[in-house]
Write a protein that holds these residues in place. Sequence first.
Motif, PDB file in Angstrom:
ATOM      1  N   ASN A   1      41.157 -91.512 -26.050  1.00 46.29           N
ATOM      2  CA  ASN A   1      42.340 -90.838 -26.602  1.00 46.29           C
ATOM      3  C   ASN A   1      43.015 -91.729 -27.643  1.00 46.29           C
ATOM      4  O   ASN A   1      43.011 -92.961 -27.500  1.00 46.29           O
ATOM      5  CB  ASN A   1      43.334 -90.524 -25.478  1.00 46.29           C
TER       6      ASN A   1
ATOM      7  N   TRP B   1      33.659 -87.734 -23.437  1.00 47.26           N
ATOM      8  CA  TRP B   1      33.698 -86.829 -22.277  1.00 47.26           C
ATOM      9  C   TRP B   1      33.726 -85.356 -22.707  1.00 47.26           C
ATOM     10  O   TRP B   1      34.191 -84.479 -21.966  1.00 47.26           O
ATOM     11  CB  TRP B   1      34.853 -87.139 -21.347  1.00 47.26           C
ATOM     12  N   TRP B   2      33.130 -85.064 -23.818  1.00 49.33           N
ATOM     13  CA  TRP B   2      33.126 -83.694 -24.342  1.00 49.33           C
ATOM     14  C   TRP B   2      31.901 -82.922 -23.825  1.00 49.33           C
ATOM     15  O   TRP B   2      30.854 -82.841 -24.466  1.00 49.33           O
ATOM     16  CB  TRP B   2      33.137 -83.745 -25.861  1.00 49.33           C
TER      17      TRP B   2
ATOM     18  N   HIS C   1      45.120 -83.194 -31.209  1.00 44.74           N
ATOM     19  CA  HIS C   1      45.185 -82.218 -30.113  1.00 44.74           C
ATOM     20  C   HIS C   1      46.617 -82.197 -29.604  1.00 44.74           C
ATOM     21  O   HIS C   1      47.283 -83.225 -29.565  1.00 44.74           O
ATOM     22  CB  HIS C   1      44.273 -82.634 -28.958  1.00 44.74           C
TER      23      HIS C   1
ATOM     24  N   TRP D   1      45.724 -84.941 -14.578  1.00 46.66           N
ATOM     25  CA  TRP D   1      46.102 -84.995 -15.996  1.00 46.66           C
ATOM     26  C   TRP D   1      46.532 -83.609 -16.487  1.00 46.66           C
ATOM     27  O   TRP D   1      47.367 -83.477 -17.384  1.00 46.66           O
ATOM     28  CB  TRP D   1      44.961 -85.531 -16.849  1.00 46.66           C
TER      29      TRP D   1
ATOM     30  N   GLU E   1      33.466 -78.191 -26.402  1.00 44.13           N
ATOM     31  CA  GLU E   1      33.410 -79.617 -26.755  1.00 44.13           C
ATOM     32  C   GLU E   1      32.000 -79.999 -27.204  1.00 44.13           C
ATOM     33  O   GLU E   1      31.811 -80.735 -28.167  1.00 44.13           O
ATOM     34  CB  GLU E   1      33.811 -80.464 -25.549  1.00 44.13           C
TER      35      GLU E   1
ATOM     36  N   TRP F   1      42.218 -77.795 -27.136  1.00 43.66           N
ATOM     37  CA  TRP F   1      40.767 -77.861 -26.919  1.00 43.66           C
ATOM     38  C   TRP F   1      40.275 -76.631 -26.167  1.00 43.66           C
ATOM     39  O   TRP F   1      39.113 -76.275 -26.245  1.00 43.66           O
ATOM     40  CB  TRP F   1      40.367 -79.139 -26.189  1.00 43.66           C
TER      41      TRP F   1
ATOM     42  N   LYS G   1      36.221 -77.645 -32.333  1.00 43.63           N
ATOM     43  CA  LYS G   1      36.925 -78.340 -31.244  1.00 43.63           C
ATOM     44  C   LYS G   1      38.233 -77.645 -30.889  1.00 43.63           C
ATOM     45  O   LYS G   1      38.749 -77.836 -29.784  1.00 43.63           O
ATOM     46  CB  LYS G   1      37.190 -79.785 -31.662  1.00 43.63           C
TER      47      LYS G   1
ATOM     48  N   TRP H   1      39.487 -77.871 -16.363  1.00 46.10           N
ATOM     49  CA  TRP H   1      40.324 -77.136 -17.328  1.00 46.10           C
ATOM     50  C   TRP H   1      39.550 -75.994 -17.978  1.00 46.10           C
ATOM     51  O   TRP H   1      40.089 -74.912 -18.208  1.00 46.10           O
ATOM     52  CB  TRP H   1      40.867 -78.073 -18.399  1.00 46.10           C
TER      53      TRP H   1
ATOM     54  N   GLY I   1      45.340 -86.623 -29.143  1.00 43.15           N
ATOM     55  CA  GLY I   1      44.036 -86.377 -29.755  1.00 43.15           C
ATOM     56  C   GLY I   1      43.058 -87.488 -29.423  1.00 43.15           C
ATOM     57  O   GLY I   1      43.224 -88.218 -28.451  1.00 43.15           O
ATOM     58  N   ASP I   2      42.059 -87.582 -30.274  1.00 42.20           N
ATOM     59  CA  ASP I   2      40.950 -88.484 -29.977  1.00 42.20           C
ATOM     60  C   ASP I   2      40.699 -89.441 -31.130  1.00 42.20           C
ATOM     61  O   ASP I   2      40.925 -89.088 -32.291  1.00 42.20           O
ATOM     62  CB  ASP I   2      39.678 -87.674 -29.715  1.00 42.20           C
TER      63      ASP I   2
ATOM     64  N   ARG J   1      36.721 -92.518 -18.851  1.00 41.28           N
ATOM     65  CA  ARG J   1      37.542 -93.601 -19.402  1.00 41.28           C
ATOM     66  C   ARG J   1      37.295 -94.936 -18.692  1.00 41.28           C
ATOM     67  O   ARG J   1      36.955 -95.934 -19.334  1.00 41.28           O
ATOM     68  CB  ARG J   1      39.018 -93.174 -19.339  1.00 41.28           C
TER      69      ARG J   1
HETATM   70  C1  GAL Z   1      41.496 -84.817 -23.783  1.00 37.72           C
HETATM   71  C2  GAL Z   1      40.727 -84.962 -25.084  1.00 37.72           C
HETATM   72  C3  GAL Z   1      40.271 -83.613 -25.601  1.00 37.72           C
HETATM   73  C4  GAL Z   1      39.587 -82.829 -24.500  1.00 37.72           C
HETATM   74  C5  GAL Z   1      40.402 -82.857 -23.206  1.00 37.72           C
HETATM   75  C6  GAL Z   1      39.740 -82.144 -22.052  1.00 37.72           C
HETATM   76  O1  GAL Z   1      41.842 -86.087 -23.316  1.00 37.72           O
HETATM   77  O2  GAL Z   1      41.589 -85.528 -26.065  1.00 37.72           O
HETATM   78  O3  GAL Z   1      39.384 -83.843 -26.687  1.00 37.72           O
HETATM   79  O4  GAL Z   1      38.338 -83.354 -24.282  1.00 37.72           O
HETATM   80  O5  GAL Z   1      40.638 -84.184 -22.838  1.00 37.72           O
HETATM   81  O6  GAL Z   1      38.551 -82.721 -21.693  1.00 37.72           O
END
Ligand code: GAL
Length: 413
Positions: free
Chosen positions: A85, A30-31, A138, A186, A36, A265, A336, A245, A297-298, A66
């Motif tokens: 994640n 989802w980047w 992250h 979130w 991203e 991020w 990132k 965001w 993080g991822d 997701r």
């Molecule tokens: C988080 C992910 C980050 C960033 C963020 C906003 O869940 O770990 O890499 O993508 O979402 O999209």
Amino acid sequence: MIGFRAALAATTMLGGLSVASATDLEVTHWWTSGGEAAAVAVFADAFNKTGHNWVDGAIAGGGNARPIIISRISGGDPMGATQLNTGRDAEELVKAGLMTDLTEIAERDGWADFIRPAKLLDSCRYEGRIYCVPVNIHSFQWMWLNRGVFEDNGLEIPKNWNEFVAAAPALREKGVIPLAVGGEAWQINGMAGVFQVALGGVELFRKINVDRDLEAAAGPQMTQVFEAIGTARGMVDDGFVGRAWNDAANMVITGKAGAQIMGDWAQGEFSVAGQKAGEDYDCLPGLGVYPVLDTGGDAFYFPKPADDNPEVVAAQLEMASLLVSKEVQVDFNLKKGSLPIRGDIDLSAANDCMQKGIKILENPDNILPGGEQSWSSDTTGQMEDLWVEFFNDPDMPVEEAQARYVEIIENAD
Ligand code: GAL
């Protein structure tokens, strides 16, 4: 396992260079923001250089992506690789045996020797085997401030949350939105976690997120967290509902807003906007109160190919190994805004904020369990819904919200 061994042999024989048939791997993630996209391009370029082909499957927004990713894998329509994640996102899929086992590559390349903190790799383990590869660290525990907004208005640049709260009215008078917030669930949930540490300290965060201590969840320090979210609610503009965001980050970058509480991020956005840490913007880990980081993080998972094709598995193993290689880790994380999962690389190119983060990581006492590694997706979803309801409703009593919070933790799975 025979298929797997053939795949591993194929990878080993080729010494990581796929001279044989190139394999397409569809990669979901989802980047999609500026920062991203710049970062994921590092992964794609590196993989394409091996002779295989990264077929990009970007899906905007973690909340959308997701469930799509998980239902495709469980529904027998797996992609070649996917970002999720680090934590419990794919727990059920791993248990159902739907993910390629990465243990042989992990042991061949010594992941356990260089991936830190160890709990990142532990989040990928199930019954002694490894099913994902962490690719970054992250942390939500950051606040990003536009330096010019304060300097141009004759204000001291805040060094912590309390100084920021004190400066907010003056910002408003100058027509600057004090706090940029994206109203997605979130994001509000993440901000609440940041306040738990900044107001209640590491102890409160651990008691609630690790020990699930109901007394702490119902206690006065957690009441302060609800009150702080209420204070933050008074600093935003009317357009926050549903705001992404990165749009909120852009408000800080362009000086429409003074600051944003967001994971690191966000730094990728400042980077693609050509802004420099310490010159154009400042970063306050732990809101400048408790400089700690949660290590969310991822991680990348590799769903088993529907036909068990050994060439696909070989390409999956090659990608897994590539994503944690030294060079890729540096290039990817610098774009990132995250921290690398290995401590044995040269990060001299890292900016002030990343250096602050690396320094904090050096002391294990400063590392918190990322919330998503403690709670199931269902419990996380309930918490997110409560926080966004509370943030959107100034009339919702703190007592009512906190009682519901305690109940969620009491019934957490
Ligand atoms: C988080 C992910 C980050 C960033 C963020 C906003 O869940 O770990 O890499 O993508 O979402 O999209």
